[in-house]
Each structure stands twice: as structure tokens, then as C-alpha cells.
Scaffold this motif. Structure first.
Motif, short mmCIF file in Angstrom:
data_model
loop_
_atom_site.label_atom_id
_atom_site.label_comp_id
_atom_site.label_asym_id
_atom_site.label_seq_id
_atom_site.Cartn_x
_atom_site.Cartn_y
_atom_site.Cartn_z
N TYR A 58 0.82 -1.15 -0.07
CA TYR A 58 0.16 -0.04 -0.10
C TYR A 58 0.90 1.24 0.05
O TYR A 58 1.91 1.27 0.86
N ASP A 67 -8.35 6.91 -7.12
CA ASP A 67 -9.30 5.77 -7.38
C ASP A 67 -10.42 6.18 -8.58
O ASP A 67 -10.77 5.28 -9.49
N THR A 120 -14.59 -0.99 -3.79
CA THR A 120 -13.05 -1.08 -3.23
C THR A 120 -12.62 0.23 -2.71
O THR A 120 -11.83 0.40 -1.94
N ASP A 123 -10.64 0.90 0.49
CA ASP A 123 -9.69 1.76 0.45
C ASP A 123 -9.29 2.87 1.44
O ASP A 123 -8.49 3.20 2.02
N LYS A 148 -9.09 1.61 4.87
CA LYS A 148 -7.84 1.31 5.21
C LYS A 148 -6.79 2.28 5.48
O LYS A 148 -5.84 2.34 6.34
#
Ligand code: SF4
Lengths: 429, 171
Positions: A203, A389, A398, A402, A405
Motif C-alpha cells: 500500500y 481511485d 473497493t 481503500d 484502510k
């Protein structure tokens, strides 16, 4: 295109406390990011006014369960500065040990229980198969050792009982201290699971905000000078001149800027600015894990936390082995009035307390909490992530994952910042 | 799916809920996992536990565990929904039991009240911070600030027995 509506995430999981997130989107651009901390305020700033100095440490401990020892220690430091108390050498060692225990326990909880599922690719540690469960079990053994350390030194890991203004009411028993050294040595190897996993994670999000952290020569969390990544030093009693409160009308907490710009605090800034002072055994055995630092990658905050875990173990072993604890009574304050600042590194970053005391009662107080300092920057990073993104055409599901996270990488604590997450995507035409 | 019974064994379906507080009782719960995580994974179906998972569902709980005091209208609504979905409700820690220390503002003087009034109004806070029993019936409680870990284990053991989940001794 599927990225045409706003995002709204409610009550984000696997963090401390409650928060919601509203993101406004127009085409490929993010128009607004609002991290609305939904934790109900408990009004500690008002509550401390008028209380006696003896009531303060155990009361502010209740601001936050997981980092309670940080609040307690910082308030005690502010009171001691205000009232002219010079803590003994043994008190300083005990404060370092109790903060090592707090940081080790808190990072272990965050990395093994909150972040590990993101790396393994499941929703929860509860879904892990036997191989990954082994890592969790080894991590819980580290967490247990940390809990035992805090209990030995401070009486309890949550809402400690021995730390007081002027010192500790009890010194650690030698037999117990020796047992703890053994336990620390035994669990030390377990930390390398986390070190390797977070080093191996790909990441990446570059965060250019400046770092602010305490710098000293033994990487303790209690005493040192506050430095920034552009080389400025801040005196304890001048912090209010540099840190500016930003009122966020949508949130139950306030944000902060440093000289008008967002900045970050926490494990990543600490390792970035003070890596050279880590324990020599940590530097030696985690040499490859230290290679990426100084780093601008915000996900390296988790790697930095794992490095700090190893340091807390090494440093605690050394302190326990080299100390001969004796019974001491807490020192009495010389004066009854005065103003003092306490500054320490809590698990999530620099914590400041300014307390003004009149006739042994709190006249006024200001608290600056790590998560509040990171909030402005966190919002900026979320914007950057969502725009990246959007330009890649990432699907909504997703994208939300993201964002979560990223927020977990920051390890925010909403109990502290008032308390964490809902994302609401708001579409503008 | 996570949390389904392993083989034929029944699990206790629990939820953990946090209201206005410091989450210190949840921290004690997370610390108890150091020793009990393995056995709890086999005995407990964590239906709702925000600190451990994001896919939470409060329907059909055997036991809801509640920490924290009740400070806003949203708190009250959520608390009542929890009660409707749980066969038993256990409250933990002094915030849930008698409101303190979360209820500090209940004792504020007029000056302090005036300062905080705009926030109370804006975010729909209740006039006073209240204990859980003011709004729902509870089945048991674990006192302490933070909650006593030993009493929590004893209470949990009682519910595991009540719902016929056999603890596996020696595990
Ligand atoms: S009872 Fe104490 S430890 Fe538990 S949530 Fe309330 S303040 Fe925190």
C-alpha cells in the motif's frame, strides 16, 4: 461510469470510537471531505475546571480507555511544572516503563486486531484460517506482556492506580520485575511477524504534510523536545503559538494546524525524526525494516508502530534489568498556584496539556489530542486517495474499503478526539 | 461465513455496543482475549462487534453487552433497538450502570452549562446524561471503572451455560 455518486460511510469499524465520513464528488473531482466524529462529547475541558489537583489524573484517565495512562501522565507532568515538582529519577523510569507498556499494548491491539485483516484480506481476525490465527495468537502474547508491564508498574493497564502527582505510590516488586523481563524476552521474536508483514505490504500513499514529534536521545515517550521535519524546535510553553485550532462545524471534535498548515503526528513522524535514538538492539535486528525511513508513505505508520513495539520491549528489558526499585513516597508540590505544560508522546502522537492552577484547584486547562492534530491532514489524504481511485475507475466498494484502510493506517482515536465512522457520498450536479 | 457454528456445536450469539464513554471496558474485553480468544472463537458468534469486524448484524442476539452512558436521542433509539434484538442484555462498567464518569456535565454549574449549550442543541444531546436502566430493562451488570474482568468472565460463563453452549474445559 460507476463513480458518479457521493460516498457516505457510517460508523467505521476496527478503530477506537465512532466516526462518519461524507465525501462530495463532481465528475472526477472531490468537492468536499468531512470526517464527522460522531462521538458524543463528554466536556472534559469544562469538567476539570474547579476540581482539586488530586482529582485530575484519575479523571482525565477516563477520557480514553486504551491510552488512559498517556492522559494521566501528561496531566501529572503539567501539574508538576505548574507547581514546581521535580520528579525523582526512579519516577521518570517508572513513567517510561508505564508508557512503554501503553504504547506496546495499544500498537499490538491496532496492528494485530484492527489492521491485520486488511493485509490478510478478510473482514476480521475472526475469519482467519489456522496459519494466520497463529500470527494473531503470537501477537496476543505480546499484548499480554504489555498489559503485564503496565499492571506491574502502574497497578492497572486501564485507569492506572499507582501514578500520582509527584511520583508512584508503589514500586515494582523485584520478583515480578524479573518474571516480566523473561516474558518480554520470550515474546520479542513474535513482533517480527508484524514487522515482516507490514514491511511487505505494498500500500502506498504519499503524504507530504510535515512531521511533528518529540525528539530525544533514548526514544522515550515522556521527555524531549518537539521538532518538525523542516528543522524547527518548539518550546513546551510555546505550543499554543504554533498549533492553531480549526473549528470543524460538522464534527464533535476540533482539528489543528501547525502555523497555518496541516501536519501529522504519531509513530511515522516519531521514527522519521528520531530513528537514530531507537534502542541499539532494535536498530540492529530491525535494520531492514528501518530502511524505508524517513518515509512519506502514510501506510508506513503501521510499520513504524511495529518498530516501536520492538523498541518498547528492548527498552523495557534494559530499564528493568538495570533498575533497583525502592519504596518512595510521591513528592509534595511546593506551591499552590501556577501554570504548566505537559507534553508526551501518546500511542497516536504528541499530547499536550496546559493547566492553570489556583489554590490547588484547576482554574483553566487546554488539551491538544493527537487525533485532532491529524484530522485536517487525514481529510486531505482521503481526498487524494479518492481522486486517484476515481481516475483509475475503481469501483465504489473497493474505494470505500481503500478509504477505511487509509483511516486505519492513521490509527485515529475518536474516544480521544471526542470519539469514529459513517462515509456519505454526496453528488453535486 | 464467519461466526457460524463449527460442526454441530451451538454458539452464543453476542453483540458488543458502545455508547458515550471512554471504551475502557471494551479495552478490558480486548485484553481478556489475550487468554480467551481461542475458546471464544469456538463458543461465541460475534454478531455485532465494531472493534473486530465491519459486517455487523444485530438480529437474533442471545446476549447484548452494553458499555457507556446514554447521552443523545440517537443513543436512546439505538439502545431500544438493541433490546428488541437481544434475549438478554448485560451492562458493563459504571458509565452504563450509573452514568458516571461519562455524565460529568450533569453536575455543571450555570456558567459551564451555558458554554456547552450550543453543542448540546446542535447534536441532539439529552438534557442529562442517563444510565442505561432509565430506558431499557437489563438482565445483569458488571460493575467497575473499568469493569471487573473476573466478574465479566463469571457472567459470560453463566450465559454460555444458560444457552447450552458447552465450554470445553482444558482448552
Ligand atoms: S466505566 Fe470507566 S472504563 Fe468503562 S467506559 Fe466508563 S469510564 Fe471507561
Amino acid at each position: 461510469m460507476h463513480n458518479t455518486s457521493d460516498i457516505h460511510i457510517e460508523d467505521l469499524s476496527k478503530i477506537e470510537g465512532h466516526t462518519n465520513l461524507d465525501i462530495g464528488i463532481k465528475g472526477d473531482k472531490v468537492t468536499s471531505v468531512k470526517l464527522r466524529i460522531s462521538e458524543n462529547k463528554r466536556f472534559y475541558t469544562q469538567a476539570i475546571r474547579g476540581l482539586t489537583i488530586d482529582e485530575i489524573p484519575s479523571l482525565v484517565s477516563r477520557i480514553c480507555g486504551t491510552c488512559s495512562i498517556s492522559h494521566m501522565t501528561c496531566a501529572i507532568e503539567a501539574l508538576e511544572t505548574a507547581l514546581g515538582v521535580e520528579p525523582s529519577e526512579q519516577t521518570l523510569v517508572l513513567r517510561n516503563l508505564s508508557m512503554n507498556g501503553t504504547i506496546l499494548r495499544d500498537h499490538a491491539m491496532h496492528l494485530y486486531l484492527f489492521c491485520l485483516p486488511d493485509i490478510i484480506g478478510t473482514d476480521s481476525v475472526l475469519d482467519f484460517g489456522p496459519k494466520d490465527m497463529r500470527i494473531v495468537e503470537r501477537g496476543l502474547a505480546v499484548k499480554k506482556a504489555a498489559n503485564n508491564l503496565a499492571t506491574l508498574v502502574a497497578g492497572r493497564a486501564v485507569h492506572a492506580i499507582y501514578p500520582k502527582l509527584g511520583g508512584f505510590t508503589q514500586a515494582p516488586e523485584e520478583a515480578k520485575a524479573n518474571r516480566l523481563v523473561k516474558e518480554m524476552k520470550y515474546v520479542r521474536d513474535n513482533v517480527f511477524d508484524a514487522l515482516d508483514l507490514f514491511l511487505g505490504s505494498d500500500y502506498e500513499l504519499e503524504c507530504s504534510a510535515r512531521d511533528v514529534a518529540m525528539v530525544n536521545d533514548d526514544f522515550n515517550f515522556v521527555k524531549g523536545s518537539i521538532m518538525t521535519s523542516d528543522g524547527q524546535a518548539i518550546q513546551d510553553d510555546e505550543f499554543q503559538d504554533h498549533l492553531h485550532r480549526v473549528v470543524l462545524p460538522y464534527s464533535q471534535a476540533t482539528g489543528f494546524e501547525f502555523q497555518g498548515k496541516e501536519y501529522k503526528v504519531g509513530a511515522l513522524p516519531r521514527i522519521n525524526l528520531n530513528e537514530k535514538s531507537l534502542h541499539k538492539d532494535t536498530r540492529k535486528d530491525a535494520a531492514k525494516h528501518l530502511k524505508p525511513f524517513p518515509s512519506k508513505n502514510i501506510y508506513h505508520n503501521n510499520l513504524a508502530q511495529a518498530i516501536e513495539m520492538l523498541h518498547c520491549i528492548d527498552n523495557s528489558i534494559e530499564l528493568l534489568e538495570s533498575s533497583d526499585f525502592k519504596d518512595e513516597s510521591p513528592l509534595m508540590p511546593k506551591g499552590k498556584s501556577g501554570a504548566g505544560v505537559g507534553v508526551i508522546e501518546a500511542p497516536r502522537g504528541t499530547l499536550y496539556y496546559e493547566l492553570i492552577v489556583k489554590d490547588s484547584r484547576i482554574h483553566d486547562g487546554t488539551l491538544v489530542i493527537p487525533t485532532a492534530q491529524n484530522q485536517v491532514n487525514m481529510e486531505r489524504d482521503i481526498r487524494k486517495l479518492v481522486e486517484e481511485d476515481l481516475s483509475r475507475g475503481t469501483d465504489r466498494h473497493t474505494m470505500e474499503h481503500d478509504i477505511e484502510k487509509l483511516i486505519r493506517a492513521y490509527d485515529p482515536c475518536m474516544s480521544c478526539a471526542s470519539h469514529f465512522l459513517k462515509v456519505r457520498w454526496k453528488q453535486e450536479q | 461465513m464467519a461466526g457460524r457454528a463449527v460442526g454441530k456445536r451451538k454458539k452464543l450469539r453476542i453483540g458488543w455496543f458502545t455508547f458515550t464513554c471512554c471504551e475502557g471496558c471494551a479495552t478490558v474485553f480486548v485484553e481478556l482475549m489475550n487468554d480467551h480468544f481461542k475458546e471464544w472463537r469456538e463458543q461465541i458468534d460475534f454478531r455485532h462487534c465494531r472493534i473486530l469486524k465491519s459486517k455487523n448484524d444485530m438480529r437474533g442476539m442471545d446476549l447484548a453487552i452494553v458499555e457507556g452512558a446514554i447521552a443523545s436521542k440517537d443513543d436512546v433509539d439505538k439502545l431500544k433497538t438493541i433490546r428488541r434484538n437481544a434475549k438478554r442484555v448485560m451492562i458493563v462498567g459504571s458509565c452504563a450502570i450509573n452514568g458516571m464518569p461519562a455524565a460529568l456535565r450533569n453536575n455543571f454549574d450555570a456558567k459551564k452549562m451555558k458554554e456547552i449549550q450550543p453543542i448540546l442543541r446542535k447534536f441532539g444531546h439529552l438534557p442529562k446524561v442517563e444510565p442505561v436502566v432509565k430506558f431499557i430493562k437489563v438482565d445483569s451488570q458488571v460493575p467497575g471503572c473499568p469493569m471487573s474482568d473476573k466478574m465479566f468472565l463469571a457472567e459470560l460463563g453463566g450465559y454460555l451455560a444458560e444457552f447450552g453452549v458447552k465450554s470445553a474445559p482444558g482448552e
